[in-house]
Design a protein around this motif. Structure first.
Motif, mmCIF file in Angstrom:
data_model
loop_
_atom_site.group_PDB
_atom_site.id
_atom_site.type_symbol
_atom_site.label_atom_id
_atom_site.label_comp_id
_atom_site.label_asym_id
_atom_site.label_seq_id
_atom_site.Cartn_x
_atom_site.Cartn_y
_atom_site.Cartn_z
ATOM 1 N N ALA A 286 -88.671 9.354 21.688
ATOM 2 C CA ALA A 286 -86.750 9.603 21.728
ATOM 3 C C ALA A 286 -86.659 11.030 21.130
ATOM 4 C CB ALA A 286 -86.305 8.687 20.576
ATOM 5 N N ILE A 287 -86.825 11.780 20.196
ATOM 6 C CA ILE A 287 -86.752 12.685 19.893
ATOM 7 C C ILE A 287 -87.442 14.161 21.153
ATOM 8 C CG2 ILE A 287 -86.933 14.488 17.999
ATOM 9 C CD1 ILE A 287 -87.510 12.274 15.975
ATOM 10 N N TYR A 288 -88.343 13.481 21.029
ATOM 11 C CA TYR A 288 -88.220 14.630 22.128
ATOM 12 C C TYR A 288 -88.171 14.820 23.797
ATOM 13 C CZ TYR A 288 -91.919 16.659 25.700
ATOM 14 O OH TYR A 288 -92.984 17.748 26.438
ATOM 15 N N SER A 289 -87.509 13.511 24.055
ATOM 16 C CA SER A 289 -86.898 12.954 25.233
ATOM 17 C C SER A 289 -85.801 13.697 25.025
ATOM 18 C CB SER A 289 -87.641 12.101 26.037
ATOM 19 O OG SER A 289 -86.843 10.927 24.967
ATOM 20 N N THR A 290 -85.072 13.061 24.730
ATOM 21 C CA THR A 290 -83.550 13.528 24.596
ATOM 22 C C THR A 290 -83.054 15.480 24.010
ATOM 23 O OG1 THR A 290 -83.388 12.722 21.793
ATOM 24 C CG2 THR A 290 -82.971 10.682 24.506
ATOM 25 N N THR A 291 -83.612 15.562 23.584
ATOM 26 C CA THR A 291 -83.422 16.918 22.641
ATOM 27 C C THR A 291 -83.801 18.266 23.798
ATOM 28 O OG1 THR A 291 -86.178 17.444 21.282
ATOM 29 C CG2 THR A 291 -83.534 16.171 20.187
ATOM 30 N N HIS A 292 -84.324 17.992 24.381
ATOM 31 C CA HIS A 292 -84.980 19.306 25.721
ATOM 32 C C HIS A 292 -85.047 20.684 25.160
ATOM 33 C CE1 HIS A 292 -83.032 16.915 28.856
ATOM 34 N NE2 HIS A 292 -82.012 16.271 27.488
ATOM 35 N N GLY A 293 -86.487 20.014 24.332
ATOM 36 C CA GLY A 293 -87.437 21.703 24.219
ATOM 37 C C GLY A 293 -86.717 21.989 22.950
ATOM 38 N N ILE A 294 -85.692 21.457 21.992
ATOM 39 C CA ILE A 294 -85.533 21.594 20.445
ATOM 40 C C ILE A 294 -86.699 21.182 20.026
ATOM 41 C CG2 ILE A 294 -83.741 21.385 19.028
ATOM 42 C CD1 ILE A 294 -82.400 23.370 21.179
ATOM 43 N N ALA A 295 -86.815 19.603 19.975
ATOM 44 C CA ALA A 295 -87.747 19.648 19.312
ATOM 45 C C ALA A 295 -89.322 20.405 19.290
ATOM 46 C CB ALA A 295 -88.368 17.946 19.480
ATOM 47 N N GLY A 296 -89.918 20.742 20.147
ATOM 48 C CA GLY A 296 -90.117 22.116 20.142
ATOM 49 C C GLY A 296 -90.334 23.427 19.309
ATOM 50 N N LEU A 297 -88.527 23.773 19.313
ATOM 51 C CA LEU A 297 -88.339 24.272 18.891
ATOM 52 C C LEU A 297 -88.331 24.498 17.262
ATOM 53 C CD1 LEU A 297 -86.811 27.660 19.089
ATOM 54 C CD2 LEU A 297 -84.947 25.655 18.271
ATOM 55 N N ILE A 298 -88.545 23.248 16.726
ATOM 56 C CA ILE A 298 -88.107 23.014 15.461
ATOM 57 C C ILE A 298 -90.131 22.644 14.402
ATOM 58 C CG2 ILE A 298 -87.557 21.462 13.818
ATOM 59 C CD1 ILE A 298 -85.050 20.992 15.440
ATOM 60 N N PHE A 299 -90.440 22.064 15.543
ATOM 61 C CA PHE A 299 -91.981 21.562 15.635
ATOM 62 C C PHE A 299 -92.545 23.278 15.096
ATOM 63 C CE2 PHE A 299 -91.325 17.347 16.670
ATOM 64 C CZ PHE A 299 -90.541 17.003 15.439
ATOM 65 N N GLY A 300 -92.369 23.763 16.515
ATOM 66 C CA GLY A 300 -92.853 24.894 16.887
ATOM 67 C C GLY A 300 -93.121 25.588 15.662
ATOM 68 N N GLY A 301 -91.818 26.427 14.544
ATOM 69 C CA GLY A 301 -91.775 27.196 13.814
ATOM 70 C C GLY A 301 -92.135 26.929 12.788
ATOM 71 N N LEU A 302 -92.196 25.394 12.512
ATOM 72 C CA LEU A 302 -92.413 24.911 11.415
ATOM 73 C C LEU A 302 -93.335 24.833 10.340
ATOM 74 C CD1 LEU A 302 -89.049 22.500 10.525
ATOM 75 C CD2 LEU A 302 -89.384 24.512 9.685
ATOM 76 N N TYR A 303 -94.990 24.373 11.692
ATOM 77 C CA TYR A 303 -95.731 24.234 11.661
ATOM 78 C C TYR A 303 -96.476 24.421 10.847
ATOM 79 C CZ TYR A 303 -100.302 21.536 12.837
ATOM 80 O OH TYR A 303 -101.648 21.793 12.963
#
Length: 453
Positions: A286-303
């Motif tokens: 739900a987080i991945y499919s509804t945020t349109h890339g924002i999840a990637g922005l957050i996860f990629g920055g914090l990983y």
């Protein structure tokens, strides 16, 4: 390098022989369990010839030498300290490291120990899935041909028997009999149960077990249910063994362990684990499919920051669950962007630094991150100057946003950087994300700058 001399110089800088509890090495690092890390002279160690960085993580003080060099240093180092290099010594080292970890880090390491040995099987299946996808897309082979059907069986086998693989590995980690763990995994995918693998509208039959309606639904492709079942199995086996006489232990303990764990699995653990796994996947999707890339922005920055804590080791279990339930693993491309961004920041350090030792370390360390090995560049270069690490986080966020927005997924887990091209479902967009992450980290690091002695 004089490896004998480096090993000799290390011991006093680590606080002396009495301060070194145990030691071993991996492909790139010397891994040591230290009694009191306050006695360790980290700065002096990093100035030694051949040392590319040093850091404390997962209950161990780790010194980066790089592939090939680390075993040449470890041999005289272990000899001077009188370390035993047998597998028993390695197990003792792992136990010593566990005692130095906090409970959360210990849990993450436990999951890593279970899943890392399974990764080659999943990678092989993932690459076969990629090959089948190309065959189907470009019509290289008729899907009804014997070759295609054979490769299809090869590619799905690891996921169908995943509970057996996890059962064996988990039992070993939990201190139980590995083959009993495999038996529990086998029970959970028994042919008498409906196989939900690849089925969307599976409707199982039900049986009456002690007055309970139990769905005859298998656990092919699941992760959490088998982890819970084998953990309970390990407790049952250990407690039964305490009360069974040695003379009949071989007969009674396995019998009681399997039958008790089997009943508990079907009536409680299995349904609960399936519900828990489905809940985690639904929430993440739900987080991945509804945020349109924002999840990637957050996860990629914090990983990369999460990597510093060691908690990232627990992600293998979540990725495996996603991989078996969804069309592909959408978390791995995001982690890959964070990793290659560290390489981009390391390249920026290489081009700008005037420190000869840093320049010697930065280039090979950056290249290793493009191959998926990030510890040398994180701890040996970027984190040392801090701002390059922030630049890498910016690059990881930018690359993570792109691969999440374009819905890049993988057919496996464990591979990042260049090797991930072999299991990426959309290699072109993965390549674009790779370039964005590397270039963004490179530019951000140059713009942020850093101070050097």
């Amino acid at each position: 390098m004089n490896y004998q001399e480096i090993a000799k110089q290390l011991i006093p800088l680590l606080g002396g022989e009495d301060n070194i509890i145990s030691g071993t090495h991996c492909a790139t690092r010397l891994r040591l369990v230290i009694d009191d890390e306050a006695k360790v002279d980290k700065n002096a160690i990093e100035e030694l010839d051949g040392v590319k960085g040093a850091f404390s993580s997962s209950g161990q003080f780790q010194i980066i030498f790089g592939t090939g060099a680390v075993n040449k240093v470890y041999e005289p180092f272990a000899k001077q300290l009188g370390f035993n290099t047998t597998s028993q010594s390695s197990d003792a080292h792992k136990e010593a490291a566990k005692r130095k970890m906090n409970p959360f880090a210990r849990f993450a390491r436990m999951l890593s120990n279970i899943f890392v040995p399974i990764i080659p099987a999943i990678v092989a299946s993932g690459m076969l899935m990629g090959l089948l996808g190309l065959m189907k897309t470009y019509e290289w082979v008729d899907p009804s041909s014997g070759l295609y059907m054979t490769l299809d069986m090869f590619s799905s086998a690891a996921f169908i028997i995943l509970p057996i693989l996890i059962g064996f590995s988990a039992a070993k980690e939990f201190g139980a009999t590995p083959y009993l763990g495999a038996v529990i995994g086998g029970i959970m995918i028994h042919p008498g149960l409906l196989n939900p693998w690849g089925l969307t509208d599976a409707t199982p039959e039900y049986m009456d077990l002690f007055g309970l309606d139990i769905a005859l639904l298998g656990y092919q492709g699941t992760v959490i249910p088998v982890l819970l079942a084998v953990y309970i199995m390990s407790l049952v086996e250990k407690n039964v063994r305490k009360i069974v006489p040695n003379a009949i232990d071989l007969l009674i303990t396995p019998f009681v362990t399997v039958i008790l764990t089997g009943f508990i699995t079907f009536t409680a653990i299995g349904p609960l684990g399936r519900l828990l796994g489905d809940g985690i996947i639904t929430a993440l999707d739900a987080i991945y499919s509804t945020t349109h890339g924002i999840a990637g922005l957050i996860f990629g920055g914090l990983y990369s920051t999460i990597v510093l804590t060691g908690v990232h080791h627990s992600f293998h279990a979540i990725e495996a669950e996603i991989l078996t339930k969804m069309a592909g693993n959408y978390l791995l491309p995001i982690w890959a962007m964070a990793n290659v961004a560290q390489g981009g920041a390391g390249l920026a350090v290489f081009f700008r630094t005037k420190n000869k030792k840093t320049k010697e370390i930065a280039l090979p360390a950056a290249f290793s991150s493009f191959l998926g090995i990030t510890e040398p560049v994180i701890f040996g270069v970027n984190l040392k100057y801090r701002r390059p690490f922030i630049g890498a986080a910016i690059g990881g966020a930018m690359g993570g946003f792109y691969v999440a927005f374009t819905q890049v997924t993988s057919n496996g887990l464990g591979l990042t950087g260049i090797p991930m091209f072999a299991i990426a479902q959309d290699p072109l967009n993965y390549l674009i994300g790779f370039v964005i992450a590397t270039a963004s980290a490179f530019l951000a690091t140059l713009l942020l700058g850093w101070k050097e002695e």
